[in-house]
Enzyme design. Structure first.
Site, PDB file in Angstrom:
ATOM      1  CB  THR A 197      -0.874  -0.033   1.278  1.00  0.00           C
ATOM      2  OG1 THR A 197      -1.942  -0.945   1.085  1.00  0.00           O
ATOM      3  CG2 THR A 197      -1.461   1.308   1.670  1.00  0.00           C
ATOM      4  NE  ARG A 225      -9.669  -7.075   1.492  1.00  0.00           N
ATOM      5  CZ  ARG A 225      -8.555  -6.357   1.702  1.00  0.00           C
ATOM      6  NH1 ARG A 225      -8.135  -5.501   0.788  1.00  0.00           N
ATOM      7  NH2 ARG A 225      -7.883  -6.500   2.812  1.00  0.00           N
ATOM      8  N   GLY A 227     -10.682  -3.137   1.685  1.00  0.00           N
ATOM      9  CA  GLY A 227      -9.796  -3.271   2.847  1.00  0.00           C
ATOM     10  C   GLY A 227      -9.880  -2.071   3.765  1.00  0.00           C
ATOM     11  CG  ASP A 228      -6.403  -1.280   6.096  1.00  0.00           C
ATOM     12  OD1 ASP A 228      -6.235  -2.020   5.102  1.00  0.00           O
ATOM     13  OD2 ASP A 228      -5.471  -0.651   6.628  1.00  0.00           O
ATOM     14  CB  THR A 248       0.886  -0.641   4.858  1.00  0.00           C
ATOM     15  OG1 THR A 248       1.099  -1.812   4.058  1.00  0.00           O
ATOM     16  CG2 THR A 248       2.106  -0.403   5.714  1.00  0.00           C
ATOM     17  N   GLY A 249      -1.054  -3.167   5.781  1.00  0.00           N
ATOM     18  CA  GLY A 249      -1.066  -4.488   6.406  1.00  0.00           C
ATOM     19  C   GLY A 249      -2.352  -5.218   6.082  1.00  0.00           C
ATOM     20  N   GLY A 251      -5.686  -5.885   5.884  1.00  0.00           N
ATOM     21  CA  GLY A 251      -6.750  -4.912   6.086  1.00  0.00           C
ATOM     22  C   GLY A 251      -7.894  -5.337   6.986  1.00  0.00           C
TER      23      GLY A 251
HETATM   24  N1  ASP Z   1      -4.047  -2.692   3.865  1.00  0.00           N
HETATM   25  C1  ASP Z   1      -4.166  -3.118   2.505  1.00  0.00           C
HETATM   26  C2  ASP Z   1      -5.447  -3.887   2.361  1.00  0.00           C
HETATM   27  O1  ASP Z   1      -5.727  -4.725   3.183  1.00  0.00           O
HETATM   28  C3  ASP Z   1      -3.029  -3.971   2.039  1.00  0.00           C
HETATM   29  C4  ASP Z   1      -1.687  -3.542   2.522  1.00  0.00           C
HETATM   30  O2  ASP Z   1      -1.500  -2.514   3.111  1.00  0.00           O
HETATM   31  O3  ASP Z   1      -0.741  -4.279   2.335  1.00  0.00           O
HETATM   32  O4  ASP Z   1      -6.136  -3.683   1.417  1.00  0.00           O
END
Ligand code: ASP
Length: 330
Positions: A197, A225, A227-228, A248-249, A251
């Site tokens: 991200t 879908r 995400g966050d 980032t991570g 979500g």
């Molecule tokens: N947070 C993002 C999501 O889940 C993905 C990411 O940050 O790696 O869509």
């Protein structure tokens, strides 16, 4: 007596101007290009150099705005647009593919001064989703638009609309094909999906904070879908007087733990520093559950925090004091 009052008022005015001058002029910008399984073994020297160059380019685009007294929203948008345009990162061009083999993009932006926010989710043809999010914030009565409605709105706002094939990147396609092969063998939908991200947070010389986040999501995510990253409070949050956060991570977990707002809430209600609050979320709350990710954060005084619980996170910062850095690994 009258003269004394005038003198007192004059002194107070001078003291006030001096104290506001002291806080004026300081700016900070922090950016990230995603956290994940990033190690020296899986990045060539040449690729590493490309990452450094692009992160520096994004920092300098944002810094140019901040150093001229521009606002934090313009700075975070400018930095994120550069990362979106680069196929190196999972946002805009070079976004990961969903299970159906398409790119669906999410982004959000928040102004710490007004608490206004905007987001787009599941868009497939907006070249810079972060600018779509900003248009939603500034030119609509809404906070989040999704899919076709978001695309139509961005088009009406005059943003660059591209053919969905613009987002294609061979490296991401290969990741997707590998993902499909492995998940078919193992029968699981989310087996170690590729993450990534981009995001930026900034404090400008007027004391205003802003945060922006943009992503292609996770490889193999289901069609539809979200995400966050476009969820205010989960992937993005900014509040003047406290801080600004971009995450980032994985979500789903960042939504459940309302990560970005939790960090700000700890500062507001428990008087924690931005670093204590961010470290707690990433290393204790998420780390103990083995949820991968990281955040970048800046507080009202320009203090920064960039914790992650993966092997690497693309990240960089620049301050008006001249301090600057770009890093990838731990
Ligand atoms: N947070 C993002 C999501 O889940 C993905 C990411 O940050 O790696 O869509």
């Amino acid at each position: 007596m009258r003269n004394f009052s005038c003198l007192l008022a004059g002194l107070l005015l001078t003291a006030f101007s001096l104290s506001s001058m002291a806080s004026e002029g300081n700016y900070t910008l922090v950016i990230h290009g995603g956290a994940g399984n990033i190690s020296r073994e899986n990045i060539s020297e040449e690729r590493e150099k490309e990452y450094f160059e692009k992160l520096n380019e994004a920092l300098s685009a944002g810094e140019t705005i901040l150093s001229e007294g521009g606002n934090s929203l313009d700075a975070v948008e400018a930095a994120v647009r550069i990362l979106e345009d680069s196929p190196l990162f999972n946002a805009g061009k070079g976004a990961v593919f969903n299970y159906a083999g398409n790119n669906e993009l999410d982004a959000s932006i928040m102004c710490g001064n007004t608490l206004n926010a905007g987001a787009v989710a599941g868009v497939t043809n907006i070249r810079n989703p972060i600018s779509g999010a900003r248009k939603v914030m500034e030119n609509s009565p809404h906070v989040m638009l999704t899919g076709k409605g978001a695309e139509q709105f961005c088009y009406e706002q005059g943003l660059d609309v591209v053919d969905p094939s613009y987002f294609f990147d061979q490296r991401r396609w290969e990741q997707y094909r590998n993902y499909l092969r492995r998940s078919r063998q193992q029968g699981a939908l989310y087996d170690n999906p590729s993450l990534g991200t981009v995001g930026a947070v900034a404090l400008d010389t007027h004391g205003n904070l802003a945060a922006a986040t943009s992503t292609g999501g996770m490889t193999g995510k289901r069609f539809g879908r979200i995400g966050d990253s476009p969820v205010i409070g989960a992937g993005t949050y900014a509040r003047n007087g406290a801080g600004a956060v971009s995450a980032t991570g994985h979500g789903e977990f960042f939504i459940k733990h309302v990560v970005a707002y939790d960090i700000i809430a700890q500062m507001l209600y428990l008087d924690r520093s931005i670093d204590e609050a961010a470290m707690l979320l990433i290393h204790e709350v998420l780390g103990e559950m083995e949820v991968n990710g990281g955040v970048i954060a800046v507080d009202k005084d320009g203090n920064i925090s960039m914790p992650f619980n993966t092997t690497g996170m693309f990240r960089g910062y620049v301050k008006s004091t001249g301090e600057t850095g770009v890093m990838i690994f731990e």
